[in-house]
Design a protein around this motif. Structure first.
Motif, PDB file in Angstrom:
ATOM      1  N   PRO A   5       0.838  -1.209   0.000  1.00  0.00           N
ATOM      2  CA  PRO A   5       0.000   0.000   0.000  1.00  0.00           C
ATOM      3  C   PRO A   5       0.865   1.249   0.000  1.00  0.00           C
ATOM      4  CG  PRO A   5       0.057  -0.956   2.186  1.00  0.00           C
ATOM      5  CD  PRO A   5       0.799  -1.916   1.296  1.00  0.00           C
ATOM      6  N   LEU A   6       0.320   2.359  -0.518  1.00  0.00           N
ATOM      7  CA  LEU A   6       1.082   3.611  -0.532  1.00  0.00           C
ATOM      8  C   LEU A   6       1.506   4.005   0.873  1.00  0.00           C
ATOM      9  CD1 LEU A   6       2.193   6.193  -1.821  1.00  0.00           C
ATOM     10  CD2 LEU A   6      -0.112   7.173  -1.637  1.00  0.00           C
ATOM     11  N   ILE A   7       0.570   3.972   1.811  1.00  0.00           N
ATOM     12  CA  ILE A   7       0.860   4.334   3.200  1.00  0.00           C
ATOM     13  C   ILE A   7       0.286   3.244   4.098  1.00  0.00           C
ATOM     14  CG2 ILE A   7       0.426   6.017   5.034  1.00  0.00           C
ATOM     15  CD1 ILE A   7       0.265   8.172   2.870  1.00  0.00           C
ATOM     16  N   ALA A   8       1.111   2.767   5.014  1.00  0.00           N
ATOM     17  CA  ALA A   8       0.684   1.716   5.941  1.00  0.00           C
ATOM     18  C   ALA A   8       0.925   2.205   7.363  1.00  0.00           C
ATOM     19  CB  ALA A   8       1.454   0.427   5.684  1.00  0.00           C
ATOM     20  N   PRO A   9      -0.052   2.891   7.974  1.00  0.00           N
ATOM     21  CA  PRO A   9       0.145   3.419   9.342  1.00  0.00           C
ATOM     22  C   PRO A   9       0.570   2.319  10.310  1.00  0.00           C
ATOM     23  CG  PRO A   9      -1.868   4.288   8.368  1.00  0.00           C
ATOM     24  CD  PRO A   9      -1.388   3.222   7.437  1.00  0.00           C
ATOM     25  N   ASN A  10       1.571   2.656  11.120  1.00  0.00           N
ATOM     26  CA  ASN A  10       2.100   1.662  12.057  1.00  0.00           C
ATOM     27  C   ASN A  10       2.424   2.307  13.402  1.00  0.00           C
ATOM     28  OD1 ASN A  10       3.081  -0.855  12.935  1.00  0.00           O
ATOM     29  ND2 ASN A  10       5.178  -0.328  12.329  1.00  0.00           N
ATOM     30  N   PRO A  11       1.428   2.940  14.035  1.00  0.00           N
ATOM     31  CA  PRO A  11       1.700   3.511  15.361  1.00  0.00           C
ATOM     32  C   PRO A  11       1.811   2.401  16.394  1.00  0.00           C
ATOM     33  CG  PRO A  11      -0.616   3.722  14.835  1.00  0.00           C
ATOM     34  CD  PRO A  11       0.033   3.160  13.603  1.00  0.00           C
ATOM     35  N   PRO A  12       2.410   2.672  17.564  1.00  0.00           N
ATOM     36  CA  PRO A  12       2.478   1.665  18.631  1.00  0.00           C
ATOM     37  C   PRO A  12       1.077   1.186  19.012  1.00  0.00           C
ATOM     38  CG  PRO A  12       3.898   3.513  19.134  1.00  0.00           C
ATOM     39  CD  PRO A  12       3.080   3.918  17.942  1.00  0.00           C
ATOM     40  N   ARG A  13       0.985  -0.092  19.306  1.00  0.00           N
ATOM     41  CA  ARG A  13      -0.302  -0.673  19.720  1.00  0.00           C
ATOM     42  C   ARG A  13      -0.561  -0.342  21.192  1.00  0.00           C
ATOM     43  NH1 ARG A  13      -2.336  -5.378  17.598  1.00  0.00           N
ATOM     44  NH2 ARG A  13      -2.217  -6.342  19.672  1.00  0.00           N
ATOM     45  N   LEU A  14      -1.713   0.246  21.451  1.00  0.00           N
ATOM     46  CA  LEU A  14      -2.053   0.587  22.839  1.00  0.00           C
ATOM     47  C   LEU A  14      -2.031  -0.641  23.742  1.00  0.00           C
ATOM     48  CD1 LEU A  14      -4.925   3.216  22.517  1.00  0.00           C
ATOM     49  CD2 LEU A  14      -2.756   3.512  23.701  1.00  0.00           C
ATOM     50  N   ALA A  15      -2.415  -1.776  23.183  1.00  0.00           N
ATOM     51  CA  ALA A  15      -2.460  -2.992  24.010  1.00  0.00           C
ATOM     52  C   ALA A  15      -1.090  -3.373  24.553  1.00  0.00           C
ATOM     53  CB  ALA A  15      -3.033  -4.147  23.189  1.00  0.00           C
ATOM     54  N   ASP A  16      -0.022  -2.921  23.855  1.00  0.00           N
ATOM     55  CA  ASP A  16       1.331  -3.240  24.305  1.00  0.00           C
ATOM     56  C   ASP A  16       1.828  -2.269  25.367  1.00  0.00           C
ATOM     57  OD1 ASP A  16       1.350  -5.310  22.500  1.00  0.00           O
ATOM     58  OD2 ASP A  16       2.342  -4.137  20.916  1.00  0.00           O
ATOM     59  N   TYR A  17       1.023  -1.254  25.680  1.00  0.00           N
ATOM     60  CA  TYR A  17       1.478  -0.225  26.623  1.00  0.00           C
ATOM     61  C   TYR A  17       0.431  -0.034  27.717  1.00  0.00           C
ATOM     62  CZ  TYR A  17       5.037   0.514  23.148  1.00  0.00           C
ATOM     63  OH  TYR A  17       6.090   0.317  22.280  1.00  0.00           O
ATOM     64  N   ARG A  18       0.077  -1.137  28.306  1.00  0.00           N
ATOM     65  CA  ARG A  18      -0.945  -1.119  29.357  1.00  0.00           C
ATOM     66  C   ARG A  18      -0.500  -0.289  30.548  1.00  0.00           C
ATOM     67  NH1 ARG A  18      -4.004  -6.482  31.748  1.00  0.00           N
ATOM     68  NH2 ARG A  18      -5.362  -5.371  33.219  1.00  0.00           N
ATOM     69  N   ASP A  19       0.794  -0.326  30.858  1.00  0.00           N
ATOM     70  CA  ASP A  19       1.292   0.442  32.009  1.00  0.00           C
ATOM     71  C   ASP A  19       1.021   1.922  31.831  1.00  0.00           C
ATOM     72  OD1 ASP A  19       2.162  -1.898  33.110  1.00  0.00           O
ATOM     73  OD2 ASP A  19       4.283  -1.587  32.637  1.00  0.00           O
ATOM     74  N   ALA A  20       1.213   2.434  30.613  1.00  0.00           N
ATOM     75  CA  ALA A  20       0.987   3.863  30.358  1.00  0.00           C
ATOM     76  C   ALA A  20      -0.483   4.220  30.540  1.00  0.00           C
ATOM     77  CB  ALA A  20       1.440   4.230  28.956  1.00  0.00           C
ATOM     78  N   LEU A  21      -1.374   3.332  30.069  1.00  0.00           N
ATOM     79  CA  LEU A  21      -2.799   3.594  30.228  1.00  0.00           C
ATOM     80  C   LEU A  21      -3.205   3.572  31.688  1.00  0.00           C
ATOM     81  CD1 LEU A  21      -4.210   1.493  27.259  1.00  0.00           C
ATOM     82  CD2 LEU A  21      -3.755   3.947  27.339  1.00  0.00           C
ATOM     83  N   GLU A  22      -2.636   2.651  32.437  1.00  0.00           N
ATOM     84  CA  GLU A  22      -2.957   2.591  33.875  1.00  0.00           C
ATOM     85  C   GLU A  22      -2.437   3.830  34.586  1.00  0.00           C
ATOM     86  OE1 GLU A  22      -1.342  -1.109  35.161  1.00  0.00           O
ATOM     87  OE2 GLU A  22      -3.069  -2.270  34.447  1.00  0.00           O
ATOM     88  N   ARG A  23      -1.284   4.350  34.159  1.00  0.00           N
ATOM     89  CA  ARG A  23      -0.768   5.594  34.763  1.00  0.00           C
ATOM     90  C   ARG A  23      -1.741   6.740  34.546  1.00  0.00           C
ATOM     91  NH1 ARG A  23       4.230   4.473  32.411  1.00  0.00           N
ATOM     92  NH2 ARG A  23       3.920   6.135  30.864  1.00  0.00           N
ATOM     93  N   ILE A  24      -2.280   6.821  33.333  1.00  0.00           N
ATOM     94  CA  ILE A  24      -3.231   7.892  33.026  1.00  0.00           C
ATOM     95  C   ILE A  24      -4.470   7.762  33.902  1.00  0.00           C
ATOM     96  CG2 ILE A  24      -4.758   8.820  31.236  1.00  0.00           C
ATOM     97  CD1 ILE A  24      -2.622   7.953  29.195  1.00  0.00           C
ATOM     98  N   GLU A  25      -4.975   6.539  34.026  1.00  0.00           N
ATOM     99  CA  GLU A  25      -6.173   6.344  34.842  1.00  0.00           C
ATOM    100  C   GLU A  25      -5.923   6.681  36.313  1.00  0.00           C
ATOM    101  OE1 GLU A  25      -7.308   2.344  34.045  1.00  0.00           O
ATOM    102  OE2 GLU A  25      -8.359   2.856  32.176  1.00  0.00           O
ATOM    103  N   ARG A  26      -4.732   6.307  36.817  1.00  0.00           N
ATOM    104  CA  ARG A  26      -4.432   6.613  38.223  1.00  0.00           C
ATOM    105  C   ARG A  26      -4.312   8.117  38.446  1.00  0.00           C
ATOM    106  NH1 ARG A  26      -0.911   2.131  37.740  1.00  0.00           N
ATOM    107  NH2 ARG A  26       0.873   3.521  37.500  1.00  0.00           N
ATOM    108  N   SER A  27      -3.747   8.803  37.457  1.00  0.00           N
ATOM    109  CA  SER A  27      -3.546  10.256  37.633  1.00  0.00           C
ATOM    110  C   SER A  27      -4.875  11.004  37.561  1.00  0.00           C
ATOM    111  CB  SER A  27      -2.609  10.792  36.543  1.00  0.00           C
ATOM    112  OG  SER A  27      -3.262  10.815  35.284  1.00  0.00           O
ATOM    113  N   GLY A  28      -5.823  10.462  36.832  1.00  0.00           N
ATOM    114  CA  GLY A  28      -7.092  11.160  36.651  1.00  0.00           C
ATOM    115  C   GLY A  28      -6.978  12.355  35.714  1.00  0.00           C
ATOM    116  N   ILE A  29      -5.865  12.470  35.008  1.00  0.00           N
ATOM    117  CA  ILE A  29      -5.643  13.585  34.071  1.00  0.00           C
ATOM    118  C   ILE A  29      -5.642  13.005  32.664  1.00  0.00           C
ATOM    119  CG2 ILE A  29      -4.074  15.419  33.334  1.00  0.00           C
ATOM    120  CD1 ILE A  29      -2.945  15.451  36.182  1.00  0.00           C
TER     121      ILE A  29
END
Length: 821
Positions: A5-29
């Motif tokens: 394909p001309l462009i194949a978006p490949n950002p990091p998978r959120l599922a691989d960064y569960r720790d970062a998501l949990e940090r956001i939830e703990r901060s409440g921000i």
């Protein structure tokens, strides 16, 4: 085989960064420049920009450009933002939202970034009307930021860099593009970019205070408490996207290295067979691989062939910025021949994180095969076998003919079988916009072409930025011609569309080499393509010559002033007025006189160009050191001011006129011979009309009164400026046997007669050949008015767009009627 394909978006998978998501939830921000966004800003500054300056996350690059431009220029007030044609629509849209008018210019043919020459010419031409430069780092290519810092200092202009595709671009030492720049550099983190998030952007600047102002603007203008102290909007990056950005930063070096290998494989496989951007000194972040197809290859069929081979292909940026409908409605667009050619032939090839060097080789092999296929050779549409009318020159005079027809609703009738041939990339503007002077026509005169025009496409231009720029001078002594050029070009663009929509043809980038009249009464016109030098012949029933005028150098050799050859009187101190009046001309004069404490300047001629030259010398900045009598105007005929009526002249005590000096149609005094606007004011002062005081820096000398004194003035001048008028730039005209047909203009006479028909050397009208424009030598008569005492020629855009233009249009349409009968 796997599809690429001309462009194949490949950002990091959120599922691989569960720790970062949990940090956001703990901060409440979840937004408001929370800890994830701050962590990324600091890490990006350290790792991408060598710890220089500071960085700011925003929701997307368009918002980043908007707040950066707003912070830089404040209230735009319709001022101009210079940007290249080869860029994304968001560049123009951000400038427009910030209150600026986009000024679209051409690009460099070598690296496809903004043309440095075009930028500097525009800065000289428009001066303080340019509020900002918004260069685009084209396809991620680094541009010279030191040069932009210099331009900002020299011209007092603001700079915002559109680096949407450049996050990951580095110099030879690995330092990120834009590191420590003195102005904002805006990067995109869209999913399609090499630094792929989902959406978002990063603004970097060497000045931390700038970043903190932009932070406040991105948060509703709240600089402290929840109270707006700055213009603002909501441009904050959500914490979840900031977490993805942090994850992408951790793996970005590997992403860039992989992409660089694919890019290198592309360059090796291409082996010089296609035009591409030069290889960078450092690393160029590439979201895809752009190249130019060879001339004559049909791009759409190439794209289709690649698609059939399982290869995605695009065409960024086509249409380019200057070709997009909304941009054309709101922007001022310069001629863009390089961007036009690029936009017509550019293709974008796939380049993604998962591709390999072998994939790149496969793409180029498929491209080579597609381009070699005979069936995709482009078929050039031929011009009509016999054109009804061919106009030589699409500048102000050539398009004035079309404007005249449009104002009478006749352009659709004139267009079928019409061919317009113009050297420039666009029609309408010609050379008028290159003059650094004020017009001798009012703003209202220029606007009559669009105001109330029965063609809705043209009347709509009354709200175009170029028309509004002219309208701002309605109460002034003329309009700066640099403001008129854009209006003429955008009007020419609309005329171009109307002509082609109704069966006519417009050949830009072409020139007429010669015209030959055969014994069948038809004209054989040789036309050259300036890009390829290829020539073809077009047959036409009628030809209109609208090639403008010039000041030939050989005229100086033959010119005698006060009984002596001018080149002998001033052999090494001689300039022509055209050289002075064009953009950069005053600076040239200042440079020539720099070492002279009290320069003496002689201006020779009694034309408008002579008076305009003096006006420019008097008001140019930085001012010349002109003392009393520093400039002497040497003229033969009396200097006459224009008046709207006998009563107006008498009210000021001016009575140097008789019945033959009054136009019987309008009642104007010296309608044709009189100076107008800025030149008129200068003449009124010189003649001390109505107790006006002359400018002490200017003296008058009438050559016939004392020729010895005239020679003495010229001999003592440090600079002599010849304002001897213009001669027609006529196209070579040939007889049936190919021998030159001598014209009256070749013998020093007028090019045309009272009906705008071109005259041969014997004074007879050449059938089917007409002329219009500067130096054509037309003299108004009959219903056109003018004073009986007038000697010379009358020029003016209003005349061309009205009675003079219609005089030719009527004859052309009558010729068609006779042909049909």
């Amino acid at each position: 085989m796997q599809r690429l394909p001309l462009i194949a978006p490949n950002p990091p998978r959120l599922a691989d960064y569960r720790d970062a998501l949990e940090r956001i939830e703990r901060s409440g921000i979840y937004s408001n420049f929370g800890p994830e966004a701050r962590r990324f800003e600091e890490a990006a500054t350290a790792r991408l920009f060598g710890g220089r300056g500071a960085s700011l996350t925003v929701a997307n690059a368009t918002l980043g450009l908007m707040i950066a431009l707003k912070d830089a220029v404040g209230e735009g007030g319709g001022r101009l933002a210079v940007m290249p044609a080869l860029t994304f629509a968001a560049t123009a849209e951000a400038a427009w939202w910030a209150g600026l008018t986009p000024l679209v210019c051409d690009v460099d043919p070598d690296d496809w970034t903004t043309s440095a020459l075009a930028e500097e010419q525009l800065l000289l031409r428009h001066g303080e009307k340019i509020a900002a430069l918004v260069p685009y780092a084209t396809f991620g290519r680094a541009i010279d930021l030191d040069r932009y810092a210099w331009l900002a200092r020299r011209h007092g202009v603001k700079v915002v860099i559109d680096a949407a595709a450049s996050l990951g671009t580095t110099d030879a030492d690995g330092l990120g593009f834009g590191a420590g720049a003195p102005f904002p550099v805006v990067f995109s983190m869209h999913a399609t970019k090499p630094f792929a998030v989902a959406e978002g952007a990063l603004i970097h600047c060497g000045d931390r205070d700038t970043i903190e102002r932009l932070r406040a603007m991105a948060n509703f203008g709240f600089a402290g408490a929840r109270s707006a102290t700055l213009p603002g909007l909501n441009a904050k990056l959500p914490e979840v996207l900031a977490a993805i950005a942090n994850a992408q930063l951790d793996r970005f070096d590997a992403v860039c290295a992989a992409r660089e290998q694919v890019a290198a494989a592309y360059r090796n496989a291409i082996a010089g067979h296609y035009a591409i951007q030069p290889a960078p000194i450092g690393r160029q972040a590439l979201g895809f691989f752009p190249l130019m197809l060879p001339e004559g290859v049909d791009r759409e069929q190439v794209i289709a062939a690649l698609d059939a081979a399982g290869i995605g292909c695009g065409k960024y940026f086509s249409p380019h910025l200057g070709e997009q409908p909304w941009v054309r409605e709101v922007a001022t667009i310069e001629p863009t021949p390089v961007a036009d050619a690029l936009g017509a032939r550019i293709v974008s090839l796939p380049l993604s994180d998962r591709m390999t060097a072998a994939d790149a080789e496969r793409v180029i092999a498929a491209l080579d095969a597609a381009c070699a296929t005979p069936r995709i050779a482009r078929v050039h549409a031929g011009q009509p076998r016999i054109a009804e009318t061919l106009i030589v020159g699409g500048g102000p005079a050539g398009t004035a003919l079309l404007t005249a027809a449009s104002k009478h609703g006749l352009l659709p009738a004139l267009a079928p079988g019409l061919v317009v041939v113009e050297r420039d990339a666009t029609i309408g503007g010609g050379q008028l916009g290159r003059y650094a002077i004020t017009s001798d026509s009012t703003a209202q005169t220029f606007l009559t072409a669009v105001n109330g025009n029965p063609c809705p496409e043209i009347s709509a231009l009354t709200e175009h930025p170029s028309a509004r720029a002219v309208a701002r001078y309605q109460d002034a002594l003329g309009v700066p011609l640099v403001e008129v050029g854009p209006l003429l070009r955008v009007t020419g663009d609309r005329l171009h569309r109307i002509v082609t929509d109704h069966g006519g043809s417009v050949l830009t980038g072409h020139e007429v080499v010669a015209i030959r009249r055969d014994d069948d009464g038809l004209w054989r016109v040789r036309i050259r393509d300036l890009a390829t030098d290829a020539e073809h012949e077009q047959i036409a029933r009628n030809v209109v010559v609208a090639t403008g005028g010039h000041q030939p150098l050989d005229r100086l050799v033959a010119q005698r002033v006060a009984g002596a050859p001018l080149t002998e009187l001033a052999p090494d101190r001689l300039m022509q007025s055209d050289d002075v009046l064009t953009v950069g001309g005053f600076e040239k004069v200042a440079d020539l006189l720099r070492a002279i404490r009290s320069p003496r300047i002689a201006v020779i001629g009694g034309s408008t160009s002579a008076l305009t030259t003096i006006a420019l010398l008097l008001k140019g900045q930085p001012a010349l050191p002109l003392g009393v009598g520093a400039i002497t105007l040497l003229h033969r005929r009396p200097l006459r001011p224009f008046y709207h009526s006998v009563e107006a002249a008498q009210a000021e005590g001016f009575d140097d006129f008789g019945p033959d000096d009054i136009c019987p149609v309008s009642g104007f005094v010296y309608r044709l011979a009189g100076f107008r606007l800025e030149a008129r004011e200068l003449v009124l002062r010189m003649l001390r009309v109505d107790a006006r005081e002359p400018d002490p820096r200017v003296a008058l000398h009438r050559i016939g009164d004392d020729e010895a004194r005239a020679r003495e003035i010229i001999a003592g001048a440090d600079l002599v400026i010849a304002a001897l008028g213009y001669r027609p730039r006529a196209v070579p005209v040939e007889r049936v046997d190919g021998a030159p047909l001598r014209l009256a203009a070749d013998e020093g006479g007028a090019l045309v007669d009272r009906h705008c028909r071109v005259l041969d050397a014997s004074g007879a009208a050449v059938p089917g050949l007409y002329g219009i424009g500067l130096a054509a030598g037309f003299v108004p008569w009959g219903k056109l008015g003018g004073e009986a005492s007038f000697v010379g020629q009358a020029n003016g855009l209003w005349l061309w767009q009205n009675d003079v233009g219609m005089m030719i249009v009527d004859q052309l349409l009558a010729s068609r009627g006779r042909q049909a009968a």
